[in-house]
Design a protein around this motif. Sequence first.
Motif, PDB file in Angstrom:
ATOM      1  N   MET A  72       0.856  -1.193   0.000  1.00 34.76           N
ATOM      2  CA  MET A  72       0.000   0.000   0.000  1.00 34.76           C
ATOM      3  C   MET A  72       0.890   1.239   0.000  1.00 34.76           C
ATOM      4  SD  MET A  72      -2.972   1.357   2.650  1.00 34.76           S
ATOM      5  CE  MET A  72      -4.136   0.096   2.175  1.00 34.76           C
ATOM      6  N   ILE A  73       0.617   2.131  -0.943  1.00 40.44           N
ATOM      7  CA  ILE A  73       1.389   3.362  -1.075  1.00 40.44           C
ATOM      8  C   ILE A  73       0.421   4.545  -1.022  1.00 40.44           C
ATOM      9  CG2 ILE A  73       2.940   4.708  -2.536  1.00 40.44           C
ATOM     10  CD1 ILE A  73       3.808   2.024  -3.794  1.00 40.44           C
ATOM     11  N   ILE A  74       0.578   5.396  -0.033  1.00 39.20           N
ATOM     12  CA  ILE A  74      -0.213   6.622   0.080  1.00 39.20           C
ATOM     13  C   ILE A  74       0.695   7.756  -0.404  1.00 39.20           C
ATOM     14  CG2 ILE A  74      -1.549   8.118   1.588  1.00 39.20           C
ATOM     15  CD1 ILE A  74      -2.669   5.294   1.297  1.00 39.20           C
ATOM     16  N   ALA A  75       0.385   8.280  -1.570  1.00 34.77           N
ATOM     17  CA  ALA A  75       1.318   9.200  -2.231  1.00 34.77           C
ATOM     18  C   ALA A  75       0.673  10.553  -2.490  1.00 34.77           C
ATOM     19  CB  ALA A  75       1.799   8.593  -3.545  1.00 34.77           C
ATOM     20  N   SER A  76       1.490  11.572  -2.474  1.00 34.36           N
ATOM     21  CA  SER A  76       1.026  12.926  -2.765  1.00 34.36           C
ATOM     22  C   SER A  76       0.907  13.136  -4.259  1.00 34.36           C
ATOM     23  CB  SER A  76       1.995  13.947  -2.170  1.00 34.36           C
ATOM     24  OG  SER A  76       3.229  13.905  -2.882  1.00 34.36           O
ATOM     25  N   ILE A 216      -1.749  -4.700  -4.817  1.00 27.41           N
ATOM     26  CA  ILE A 216      -1.062  -3.411  -4.685  1.00 27.41           C
ATOM     27  C   ILE A 216      -2.108  -2.306  -4.633  1.00 27.41           C
ATOM     28  CG2 ILE A 216       0.544  -1.798  -5.770  1.00 27.41           C
ATOM     29  CD1 ILE A 216       1.948  -4.191  -7.006  1.00 27.41           C
ATOM     30  N   TYR A 217      -2.108  -1.567  -3.557  1.00 28.05           N
ATOM     31  CA  TYR A 217      -3.053  -0.466  -3.346  1.00 28.05           C
ATOM     32  C   TYR A 217      -2.293   0.858  -3.422  1.00 28.05           C
ATOM     33  CZ  TYR A 217      -6.096  -4.115  -1.382  1.00 28.05           C
ATOM     34  OH  TYR A 217      -6.853  -5.236  -1.181  1.00 28.05           O
ATOM     35  N   ILE A 218      -2.743   1.739  -4.304  1.00 29.92           N
ATOM     36  CA  ILE A 218      -2.095   3.045  -4.446  1.00 29.92           C
ATOM     37  C   ILE A 218      -3.170   4.121  -4.471  1.00 29.92           C
ATOM     38  CG2 ILE A 218      -0.679   4.501  -5.942  1.00 29.92           C
ATOM     39  CD1 ILE A 218       0.834   2.111  -6.818  1.00 29.92           C
ATOM     40  N   SER A 219      -2.957   5.169  -3.682  1.00 31.22           N
ATOM     41  CA  SER A 219      -3.941   6.250  -3.638  1.00 31.22           C
ATOM     42  C   SER A 219      -3.358   7.439  -2.878  1.00 31.22           C
ATOM     43  CB  SER A 219      -5.232   5.779  -2.958  1.00 31.22           C
ATOM     44  OG  SER A 219      -6.180   6.816  -2.856  1.00 31.22           O
ATOM     45  N   SER A 287      -0.246  13.576   2.545  1.00 29.48           N
ATOM     46  CA  SER A 287      -0.558  12.138   2.657  1.00 29.48           C
ATOM     47  C   SER A 287      -1.043  11.782   4.061  1.00 29.48           C
ATOM     48  CB  SER A 287       0.673  11.291   2.290  1.00 29.48           C
ATOM     49  OG  SER A 287       1.017  11.495   0.940  1.00 29.48           O
ATOM     50  N   LEU A 288      -1.875  12.656   4.623  1.00 27.91           N
ATOM     51  CA  LEU A 288      -2.423  12.436   5.955  1.00 27.91           C
ATOM     52  C   LEU A 288      -3.934  12.258   5.864  1.00 27.91           C
ATOM     53  CD1 LEU A 288      -0.473  15.172   7.975  1.00 27.91           C
ATOM     54  CD2 LEU A 288       0.010  12.718   7.872  1.00 27.91           C
ATOM     55  N   PHE A 289      -4.447  11.206   6.478  1.00 28.58           N
ATOM     56  CA  PHE A 289      -5.891  11.005   6.535  1.00 28.58           C
ATOM     57  C   PHE A 289      -6.492  12.035   7.489  1.00 28.58           C
ATOM     58  CE2 PHE A 289      -4.590   7.054   4.709  1.00 28.58           C
ATOM     59  CZ  PHE A 289      -5.680   6.607   3.971  1.00 28.58           C
TER      60      PHE A 289
END
Length: 591
Positions: A72-76, A216-219, A287-289
Amino acid sequence: MAVMKPLSKVVIYLPEKNNEDRYKRIMEGLGIWTSYYRANPHRFAVDYLNMKWLKPFQKMLLVLMFRFTYVMIIASRGMGKSQIVAAFCVLWCILYPGTKICIAAGKRGQSINCLNKIIEEFLPNSQNLRNEILRWNNAPSEGYIIFKNTSTIKVVTAADSARSARANIIVFDEFRLIKKEIIDKVLRKFKAGQRTPIFFNNSDYKDYPKEPNKEIYISSAWYKHHWSWNKFRAFFKSCFVNEEKYFLCGFPYQLPVSQGYYPLEQIREEMQEDDFDNISFSMEMDSLFFGSSENAFFTFEDLDRTRRILKPLYPRYQCDLLDDPKFKYEEKVNGEVRLLSVDVAYIPSKRNDVTAFVLMQLLPTKQTYQYIRCIPYLTTRDGGNFSEQALQLRRLFYDLDCDFVVLDTNGIGSGLYNELTQEQYDPERDITYPAWTCRNDEKMASLCFVKNAQPIIYSIKATDEFNSNAAVTLRDGIVRGKIRLLIDETEGKELLLKNKIYCTMAPEEQAVYQLPYIQTTCLINEMVNLESEIGNGGKIKVFEKSGMRKDRYSAVMMGYAIANELEQKLRKNIKDSVESLIIAGRRPKIR
């Protein structure tokens, strides 16, 4: 006579006995290099596919994507998410023949974007990649790439219709836009079998372990109310607590800035804009919830459920430019009332003060004799003098076929009211607008000195009691589904992209059509960031945090309060008409 010196060493090359020896030697070398490049995919990308654009952090990311089963990638924004996904898919398909990869996204256009990276950017710069690919199709309706080694990359729609697909690797691009039930019940079921190379037919390898299927999760980040936050927490626990084959990371905007992908000056300019939304910036760039605080008066869950309006109610001239029956100007229906609610600011460029214009459609329901409050259009401006604001308000009023204006006439709002009580010439349109007066307050109406001025304005006196009651009734209306907002700007843009004329417009022209969706998101961000406390006399005080604003909320709150008054009049008129029919001895029709 010259004497020849004896050779100290003689190397004799004997011909290979048969082709089998040569084949064996080649396969042994291929096995060594394949193992090396599978362990070092970033080197394979540079050495074989000429991907010299890869930055150090991207090379590291590719290695980790190869080594972990769940990623999982949390990307700007600006980090090149699609480019990294495209590179991973190409590398894996070449190094692991026979692999089936499916790319799913909330919107099919997002998935196709990954294929376009491969076809339009990677292929022209790599002869080896061109030799690896058999055929491809990047049409939105059917996107795929087929490799000569039988590996495939296929784009699927995140919907029930995709049930027949099979995959060894599933990439969930912008996974927050995909419904959780679709991921669990449809997309994850693609992994029905593992990759089975031919050597598994040899009994010597019957117990040889197979590669596990990957997800693979990307968002970008989103709200904590959303299911993506729970998925993020599950990955965090599996990765850092249970130490399973899970990989999780977040990339804030500082990383793409440091690598030259996103100009720092552009970020500074965005942060200095008057309509800067720090909540959206925190999610998309840091990249902050984001989650509502314990003291939040409005919850994101309730507001998100109201996002049901597909298309904005654009002014007539904007619809004419699109020249599309699907974006035809929406004429008023029988019994419809349109309110233009305004929260006024005066000082230009003041960080926490803008003038907000909110259109509220009141659509009557025949069964319950109530109004559904729809907000299909809203916009803001950076204060300015009252004459300029009055001119913009009048243009919107007539362009959107409004019936009434709702205005807080306390404080600086009285300055705009005074402008509206006079005739005003519009040099751009060569029109003289008539004077307006107040329709619900005799004292305010007496301030208009123009004879026969039109009673257009509903005057609001925003006392503590009014603000408390209005906030409570607005929250109640949201919970009960009496108010509806525009859908998310990502979905809205997908609808706009179906219009051919819109696609040919310059970016600044397209932004005008996207604006109502974006302003709706800003409204929601304002409201979920509002806190409340109980004041004197049990009145509720709703206030913004330091550095935040509530201009859009205030305009909506005032419009909703007048909508309630008009709804009561609607019910009374219907009741009176029914009673008159009964007195006359006629039976009223039941709809």
